[in-house]
Structure formats: C-alpha cells, structure tokens
Design a protein around this motif. Structure first.
Motif, PDB file in Angstrom:
ATOM      1  N   GLN A 213     -45.198   7.751  30.547  1.00 56.44           N
ATOM      2  CA  GLN A 213     -46.527   7.101  30.580  1.00 56.44           C
ATOM      3  C   GLN A 213     -46.682   6.442  29.470  1.00 56.44           C
ATOM      4  OE1 GLN A 213     -49.380   9.890  30.202  1.00 56.44           O
ATOM      5  NE2 GLN A 213     -49.399  10.570  32.213  1.00 56.44           N
TER       6      GLN A 213
ATOM      7  N   THR B 171     -44.293  13.800  30.880  1.00 56.91           N
ATOM      8  CA  THR B 171     -45.024  13.166  30.856  1.00 56.91           C
ATOM      9  C   THR B 171     -45.851  12.285  30.038  1.00 56.91           C
ATOM     10  OG1 THR B 171     -46.722  14.898  30.964  1.00 56.91           O
ATOM     11  CG2 THR B 171     -45.676  14.883  32.899  1.00 56.91           C
ATOM     12  N   ARG B 172     -46.055  12.490  29.187  1.00 58.13           N
ATOM     13  CA  ARG B 172     -46.749  11.868  28.096  1.00 58.13           C
ATOM     14  C   ARG B 172     -45.032  10.502  27.285  1.00 58.13           C
ATOM     15  NH1 ARG B 172     -50.586  15.073  24.767  1.00 58.13           N
ATOM     16  NH2 ARG B 172     -52.106  15.227  26.908  1.00 58.13           N
TER      17      ARG B 172
END
Length: 85
Positions: A65, A61-62
């Motif tokens: 992002q 997820t990071r």
C-alpha cells in the motif's frame, strides 16, 4: 513495483527494523525525542508503550500500500538515453 514486494522481502524488512530498533532503544536521546513527539501528538507517552509492537505493522500488504502511494502509476516517467557515439 508494489506488486513485486514478496512475503520474504517483507519479513526481511521487518527483521531489519527489529535489529535497528534494538540499537535505537539504547540511545537516551532517541527516547527523549520520542517522548516529546508523543506528548506533542497525544498529550501523553502512549507512543512509547506502542513501540514493542511496532514491528508487527511491517507486513507485505502495508508495504505494498505504501509503495503504491510512492510509485503511483500516473507519476511514472521514462528516461530515454541515447547511446554514446
């Protein structure tokens, strides 16, 4: 690109970071640079105490992002190349 980052790729990047970080931790110059940076930023050595857990921040997820920030859709450009005659 951001949505194409798979869990496997994220896991591989995390493992690569762990391997590279193990090599960096053998270098006293890097430790000194990190200590100085931590002192400038925080006024103490807290960054050094966080290093053993740093690899846990490399997750799918990071990464997605971050990729969204780097490859923001309105910034996309298309390069058209005519074939050579």
């Amino acid at each position: 690109l951001p949505e194409n980052i798979s869990k496997t790729e994220a896991d591989n990047l995390q493992q690569l970071f762990i391997e590279q970080e193990a090599k960096r931790q053998q270098n006293p110059e890097i430790w000194l640079e990190r200590l100085a940076a931590s002192h400038r930023r925080y006024g103490d050595a807290r960054y050094l105490s966080r290093l053993p857990e740093l690899h846990r921040t490399i997750i799918q997820t990071r990464l997605r992002q971050t990729a969204k920030l780097l490859w923001h859709t309105p910034n996309a450009r298309v390069l058209l190349v005519d074939p050579a005659p």
